[in-house]
Design a protein around this motif. Structure first.
Motif, PDB file in Angstrom:
ATOM      1  N   ALA A   1      60.284  12.815 -22.748  1.00  0.00           N
ATOM      2  CA  ALA A   1      60.065  14.131 -22.147  1.00  0.00           C
ATOM      3  C   ALA A   1      58.667  14.649 -22.454  1.00  0.00           C
ATOM      4  O   ALA A   1      58.047  15.324 -21.614  1.00  0.00           O
ATOM      5  N   ALA A   2      58.139  14.330 -23.626  1.00  0.00           N
ATOM      6  CA  ALA A   2      56.770  14.737 -23.966  1.00  0.00           C
ATOM      7  C   ALA A   2      55.769  14.102 -23.007  1.00  0.00           C
ATOM      8  O   ALA A   2      54.805  14.743 -22.567  1.00  0.00           O
ATOM      9  N   ILE A   3      56.008  12.833 -22.667  1.00  0.00           N
ATOM     10  CA  ILE A   3      55.162  12.175 -21.662  1.00  0.00           C
ATOM     11  C   ILE A   3      55.293  12.904 -20.330  1.00  0.00           C
ATOM     12  O   ILE A   3      54.308  13.149 -19.632  1.00  0.00           O
ATOM     13  N   GLY A   4      56.532  13.273 -19.985  1.00  0.00           N
ATOM     14  CA  GLY A   4      56.770  13.958 -18.720  1.00  0.00           C
ATOM     15  C   GLY A   4      56.062  15.291 -18.615  1.00  0.00           C
ATOM     16  O   GLY A   4      55.531  15.643 -17.562  1.00  0.00           O
ATOM     17  N   VAL A   5      56.034  16.039 -19.711  1.00  0.00           N
ATOM     18  CA  VAL A   5      55.337  17.336 -19.718  1.00  0.00           C
ATOM     19  C   VAL A   5      53.853  17.138 -19.420  1.00  0.00           C
ATOM     20  O   VAL A   5      53.252  17.869 -18.618  1.00  0.00           O
ATOM     21  N   ALA A   6      53.252  16.126 -20.044  1.00  0.00           N
ATOM     22  CA  ALA A   6      51.832  15.840 -19.800  1.00  0.00           C
ATOM     23  C   ALA A   6      51.601  15.369 -18.371  1.00  0.00           C
ATOM     24  O   ALA A   6      50.602  15.722 -17.730  1.00  0.00           O
ATOM     25  N   GLN A   7      52.536  14.564 -17.845  1.00  0.00           N
ATOM     26  CA  GLN A   7      52.401  14.078 -16.471  1.00  0.00           C
ATOM     27  C   GLN A   7      52.486  15.218 -15.454  1.00  0.00           C
ATOM     28  O   GLN A   7      51.753  15.247 -14.466  1.00  0.00           O
ATOM     29  N   MET A   8      53.383  16.160 -15.706  1.00  0.00           N
ATOM     30  CA  MET A   8      53.547  17.270 -14.765  1.00  0.00           C
ATOM     31  C   MET A   8      52.299  18.146 -14.669  1.00  0.00           C
ATOM     32  O   MET A   8      52.106  18.847 -13.675  1.00  0.00           O
ATOM     33  N   GLU A   9      51.446  18.090 -15.669  1.00  0.00           N
ATOM     34  CA  GLU A   9      50.203  18.870 -15.632  1.00  0.00           C
ATOM     35  C   GLU A   9      49.248  18.386 -14.551  1.00  0.00           C
ATOM     36  O   GLU A   9      48.344  19.116 -14.152  1.00  0.00           O
ATOM     37  N   VAL A  10      49.456  17.152 -14.058  1.00  0.00           N
ATOM     38  CA  VAL A  10      48.522  16.585 -13.069  1.00  0.00           C
ATOM     39  C   VAL A  10      49.220  16.201 -11.763  1.00  0.00           C
ATOM     40  O   VAL A  10      48.662  15.445 -10.967  1.00  0.00           O
ATOM     41  N   ILE A  11      50.417  16.726 -11.518  1.00  0.00           N
ATOM     42  CA  ILE A  11      51.162  16.308 -10.337  1.00  0.00           C
ATOM     43  C   ILE A  11      50.386  16.561  -9.041  1.00  0.00           C
ATOM     44  O   ILE A  11      50.322  15.698  -8.173  1.00  0.00           O
ATOM     45  N   GLU A  12      49.756  17.703  -8.902  1.00  0.00           N
ATOM     46  CA  GLU A  12      49.031  17.967  -7.654  1.00  0.00           C
ATOM     47  C   GLU A  12      47.803  17.061  -7.517  1.00  0.00           C
ATOM     48  O   GLU A  12      47.446  16.659  -6.403  1.00  0.00           O
ATOM     49  N   ASP A  13      47.168  16.715  -8.624  1.00  0.00           N
ATOM     50  CA  ASP A  13      46.060  15.751  -8.586  1.00  0.00           C
ATOM     51  C   ASP A  13      46.541  14.401  -8.084  1.00  0.00           C
ATOM     52  O   ASP A  13      45.852  13.733  -7.300  1.00  0.00           O
ATOM     53  N   ARG A  14      47.720  13.989  -8.542  1.00  0.00           N
ATOM     54  CA  ARG A  14      48.250  12.682  -8.129  1.00  0.00           C
ATOM     55  C   ARG A  14      48.643  12.682  -6.649  1.00  0.00           C
ATOM     56  O   ARG A  14      48.406  11.705  -5.937  1.00  0.00           O
ATOM     57  N   VAL A  15      49.243  13.773  -6.188  1.00  0.00           N
ATOM     58  CA  VAL A  15      49.590  13.856  -4.759  1.00  0.00           C
ATOM     59  C   VAL A  15      48.317  13.816  -3.920  1.00  0.00           C
ATOM     60  O   VAL A  15      48.246  13.100  -2.907  1.00  0.00           O
ATOM     61  N   PHE A  16      47.308  14.560  -4.334  1.00  0.00           N
ATOM     62  CA  PHE A  16      46.033  14.571  -3.596  1.00  0.00           C
ATOM     63  C   PHE A  16      45.452  13.162  -3.511  1.00  0.00           C
ATOM     64  O   PHE A  16      45.019  12.720  -2.435  1.00  0.00           O
ATOM     65  N   LYS A  17      45.455  12.420  -4.639  1.00  0.00           N
ATOM     66  CA  LYS A  17      44.858  11.082  -4.646  1.00  0.00           C
ATOM     67  C   LYS A  17      45.676  10.101  -3.810  1.00  0.00           C
ATOM     68  O   LYS A  17      45.112   9.279  -3.075  1.00  0.00           O
ATOM     69  N   LYS A  18      46.999  10.173  -3.892  1.00  0.00           N
ATOM     70  CA  LYS A  18      47.838   9.294  -3.069  1.00  0.00           C
ATOM     71  C   LYS A  18      47.566   9.530  -1.585  1.00  0.00           C
ATOM     72  O   LYS A  18      47.463   8.578  -0.793  1.00  0.00           O
ATOM     73  N   ARG A  19      47.442  10.794  -1.209  1.00  0.00           N
ATOM     74  CA  ARG A  19      47.179  11.109   0.192  1.00  0.00           C
ATOM     75  C   ARG A  19      45.759  10.670   0.590  1.00  0.00           C
ATOM     76  O   ARG A  19      45.534  10.259   1.735  1.00  0.00           O
ATOM     77  N   GLU A  20      44.841  10.767  -0.337  1.00  0.00           N
ATOM     78  CA  GLU A  20      43.480  10.309  -0.062  1.00  0.00           C
ATOM     79  C   GLU A  20      43.456   8.795   0.156  1.00  0.00           C
ATOM     80  O   GLU A  20      42.780   8.299   1.077  1.00  0.00           O
ATOM     81  N   ILE A  21      44.183   8.057  -0.674  1.00  0.00           N
ATOM     82  CA  ILE A  21      44.261   6.604  -0.512  1.00  0.00           C
ATOM     83  C   ILE A  21      44.823   6.259   0.863  1.00  0.00           C
ATOM     84  O   ILE A  21      44.306   5.374   1.563  1.00  0.00           O
ATOM     85  N   PHE A  22      45.883   6.972   1.271  1.00  0.00           N
ATOM     86  CA  PHE A  22      46.426   6.747   2.614  1.00  0.00           C
ATOM     87  C   PHE A  22      45.363   7.014   3.681  1.00  0.00           C
ATOM     88  O   PHE A  22      45.249   6.257   4.655  1.00  0.00           O
ATOM     89  N   SER A  23      44.593   8.069   3.514  1.00  0.00           N
ATOM     90  CA  SER A  23      43.558   8.400   4.510  1.00  0.00           C
ATOM     91  C   SER A  23      42.498   7.309   4.596  1.00  0.00           C
ATOM     92  O   SER A  23      41.958   7.048   5.675  1.00  0.00           O
ATOM     93  N   TRP A  24      42.217   6.643   3.478  1.00  0.00           N
ATOM     94  CA  TRP A  24      41.258   5.525   3.510  1.00  0.00           C
ATOM     95  C   TRP A  24      41.839   4.348   4.283  1.00  0.00           C
ATOM     96  O   TRP A  24      41.148   3.743   5.101  1.00  0.00           O
ATOM     97  N   TYR A  25      43.106   4.039   4.028  1.00  0.00           N
ATOM     98  CA  TYR A  25      43.754   2.971   4.811  1.00  0.00           C
ATOM     99  C   TYR A  25      43.725   3.311   6.304  1.00  0.00           C
ATOM    100  O   TYR A  25      43.439   2.456   7.151  1.00  0.00           O
ATOM    101  N   LYS A  26      44.044   4.554   6.605  1.00  0.00           N
ATOM    102  CA  LYS A  26      44.058   4.973   8.003  1.00  0.00           C
ATOM    103  C   LYS A  26      42.676   4.828   8.630  1.00  0.00           C
ATOM    104  O   LYS A  26      42.540   4.348   9.773  1.00  0.00           O
ATOM    105  N   GLU A  27      41.642   5.197   7.898  1.00  0.00           N
ATOM    106  CA  GLU A  27      40.260   5.096   8.396  1.00  0.00           C
ATOM    107  C   GLU A  27      39.911   3.658   8.767  1.00  0.00           C
ATOM    108  O   GLU A  27      39.300   3.405   9.815  1.00  0.00           O
ATOM    109  N   TYR A  28      40.321   2.709   7.935  1.00  0.00           N
ATOM    110  CA  TYR A  28      39.941   1.311   8.161  1.00  0.00           C
ATOM    111  C   TYR A  28      40.877   0.565   9.112  1.00  0.00           C
ATOM    112  O   TYR A  28      40.496  -0.470   9.665  1.00  0.00           O
ATOM    113  N   LEU A  29      42.090   1.090   9.314  1.00  0.00           N
ATOM    114  CA  LEU A  29      43.077   0.362  10.120  1.00  0.00           C
ATOM    115  C   LEU A  29      43.469   1.062  11.415  1.00  0.00           C
ATOM    116  O   LEU A  29      44.196   0.488  12.229  1.00  0.00           O
TER     117      LEU A  29
END
Length: 368
Positions: free
Chosen positions: A238-266
């Motif tokens: 749970a301590a790991i989870g608390v630290a992970q939740m501090e960056v959830i929006e950063d992770r969503v942003f990066k995942k969506r950015e990665i998808f946008s790069w795939y979309k750009e090239y494909l």
């Protein structure tokens, strides 16, 4: 590539060790503790759910939901056929019968029209539906929720892959009677292993908590009137989870950015179709998924392995698995076609635009 690129590698925030050290200083490393409470609170605050229960896995969370809702032997439980088996194993734990519903092409998730058609024609009304939000992308959940209410069946949202995804600004996992999240090693956030059960019904969560701690009655000694499970999360995880939740929006942003790069090239490659996103929704794009019109996905898997990049076919539908060969199904071929043509490509949040370009170059080179 020298380094291996995984589908979705763990990505720490930087505060995990600090919080783990605090757990060790307290010497409270067993299940329950300060950080279990903090982790549950972080999910409540982020998703705007009302109650949360930290457990050992997403599958455990589904199992608890089914038990609390009274699903038992010979009950029918509807489920997405296009999913990971963890979504449906808990149905078997309760001695109930999974009934599989197919996907639609506009979301790749469970089709509301097929669901409605099945409920109109079935002679045996199911007790519940477990809907999976596939690869982090929201199903047409409002429509599905309305159908469940119309027919009086419970709705459990398997949002294991979709923490951070929303439909009309409401988080996946919060539309149903229960929702579950997973923090397995490859999810958008990870505690190495773990899950969360959420619900607006406090009594149900309290009952799930009771079952998750061996169903111990409120006595100083160990008194049991019902059987339970050892399903509660440890304070360390749970301590790991608390630290992970501090960056959830950063992770969503990066995942969506990665998808946008795939979309750009494909995007201009006629043979390739990327997984769609429903209007009024925001997927977390946990994994970038795509289909090929002519090329065998296994050929692409092999070509990417040669440059040390992980990929894998889309989920093999549950109704195609030998385990479920005698179960009832209501399908139109959509998930079978997606499995035949589809692939998940590397989507780790450590990836760069250059990494994605190299992957796309290999994919394009090996088409046909």
């Amino acid at each position: 590539m020298n380094k291996r690129l995984f589908l979705s590698a763990p990505h720490m925030s930087g505060n995990e060790l600090k919080y783990i050290e605090k757990v060790f200083e307290s010497n409270y490393i067993a299940p329950l503790g300060e950080y279990v409470n903090k982790f549950e609170e972080s999910i409540v605050n982020y998703t705007s759910t009302e109650n949360a229960l930290a457990v050992t896995s997403g599958t455990a969370a589904i199992h608890l939901a089914l038990r609390v809702l009274g699903v038992g032997k010979e009950d029918d439980v509807l489920a997405s056929t296009f999913t990971f088996i963890g979504s449906v194993n808990a149905i078997l734990y309760q001695g109930a019968n999974p009934v599989f519903i197919d996907s639609d092409k506009k979301s790749w998730n469970l089709c509301p029209n097929l669901l409605k058609e099945y409920l109109k024609t079935t002679k045996k009304m199911p007790k519940a539906l477990i809907i999976t939000h596939l690869y982090g992308m929201s199903a047409d959940i409002q429509k599905i929720s309305n159908i469940c209410k119309e027919y009086g069946i419970y709705l459990i949202e398997d949002a294991a892959e979709s923490l951070g995804a929303t439909f009309k600004d409401k988080h996946t996992g919060t539309f149903g009677d229960f929702g579950i999240y997973s923090f397995n090693g490859n999810k958008i956030l990870t505690t190495s292993g773990g899950g969360m059960l959420v619900s607006s019904n406090k009594d149900w969560i309290e009952k799930a908590k009771f079952y998750s701690t061996q169903a111990k009655e409120n006595y100083i000694h160990y008194e049991h009137k019902e059987y339970g499970y050892n399903y509660r999360m440890s304070n360390v995880l749970a301590a790991i989870g608390v630290a992970q939740m501090e960056v959830i929006e950063d992770r969503v942003f990066k995942k969506r950015e990665i998808f946008s790069w795939y979309k750009e090239y494909l995007i201009d490659v006629e043979e390739i179709t990327l997984m769609p996103e429903l209007e009024n929704s925001r997927g977390n794009r946990w994994l970038t998924a795509l289909t090929f019109e002519k090329t065998d996905p296994h050929k692409i898997v092999g070509a990417l392995e040669e440059i040390n990049v992980e990929s894998r076919p889309l989920w093999k539908p549950m109704h195609m698995q030998k385990l479920f060969e005698h179960n009832k199904v209501f399908v139109d071929g959509t998930s079978e076609e997606l499995f035949k043509k589809g692939l998940c490509v590397a989507s780790s949040t450590c990836m760069t635009n250059e990494d994605v370009k190299i992957i796309c170059d290999i994919i394009i080179k090996n088409l046909g």
